[in-house]
Design a protein around this motif. Sequence first.
Motif, PDB file in Angstrom:
ATOM      1  N   ASN A 155       0.774  -1.283   0.009  1.00 61.15           N
ATOM      2  CA  ASN A 155      -0.113  -0.060  -0.053  1.00 61.15           C
ATOM      3  C   ASN A 155       0.794   1.269  -0.047  1.00 61.15           C
ATOM      4  OD1 ASN A 155       0.662   0.682   2.675  1.00 61.15           O
ATOM      5  ND2 ASN A 155      -0.798  -0.814   3.276  1.00 61.15           N
ATOM      6  N   GLU A 156       0.253   2.224  -0.156  1.00 62.92           N
ATOM      7  CA  GLU A 156       1.051   3.607  -0.170  1.00 62.92           C
ATOM      8  C   GLU A 156       1.855   4.070   1.021  1.00 62.92           C
ATOM      9  OE1 GLU A 156      -1.354   6.988  -1.512  1.00 62.92           O
ATOM     10  OE2 GLU A 156       0.124   8.441  -1.117  1.00 62.92           O
TER      11      GLU A 156
ATOM     12  N   HIS B 219      -1.756  -4.024  -8.209  1.00 62.74           N
ATOM     13  CA  HIS B 219      -1.109  -4.178  -6.888  1.00 62.74           C
ATOM     14  C   HIS B 219       0.501  -4.078  -7.212  1.00 62.74           C
ATOM     15  CE1 HIS B 219      -0.178  -8.271  -6.973  1.00 62.74           C
ATOM     16  NE2 HIS B 219      -1.201  -8.491  -7.345  1.00 62.74           N
TER      17      HIS B 219
END
Length: 226
Positions: free
Chosen positions: A164-165, A188
Amino acid sequence: MFMHQMDIRPNQTIYINNLNEKVKKPELKESLYGLFSQFGPILDVVALKTPKMRGQAFIVFKEIGAATNALRSMQGFPFYDKQMRLQYGKSESDAVSKMKGTFRQEGGKRKDPSAPKKAKKAKTSATAAAATAKPSEDGDGADEAADLPPNQILFLTSLPEETNEMMLQMLFNQFPGFKEVRLIPGRHDIAFVEFDTDAQSAAARSALQGFKITPTHAMRISFAKK
């Protein structure tokens, strides 16, 4: 699990457990150094593979404030498919004692088998190891990436599904000039990371090339095509 945390006085050493025991010691130390150096200068990373110390490690910071920020920010962070558990170390590390000039070589209260090496040597070796980390077992993509001209934007591939970020920001914002992470909707496994200059992006690329967010995913980093 953390009943005794309040009894331990804040100090420069962070004790970590619940680490993935399948990760090899050199890789574990490189990854921990890369992940935690964003909070401040690190004197040493100690990880042993003895039966009693498996799944555990110590991060020794130069400043207590850096250790405190790391403890608060990284508590429960998913690292190699397991959530890290952090608390302050119970005793001052030998690296800190040497820095303060209070280290006792013999006749000291404890003879820790994990006694850290000199701070400068530890930081240099960890940085060098991270910079020379192998991209992956099939490094064809990395060879192709080397042919692209430098760019302030990096292109990341081979990212695990749980990326994730925030995870990528924690990895890259330790480097000067970091601007932002851009994820691709519906994908992803790829992302972009932008820096202010080509030189700054190149430094981050060299240090994190081959960094494994999980045991099965070695991150590939190339310069984005201009």
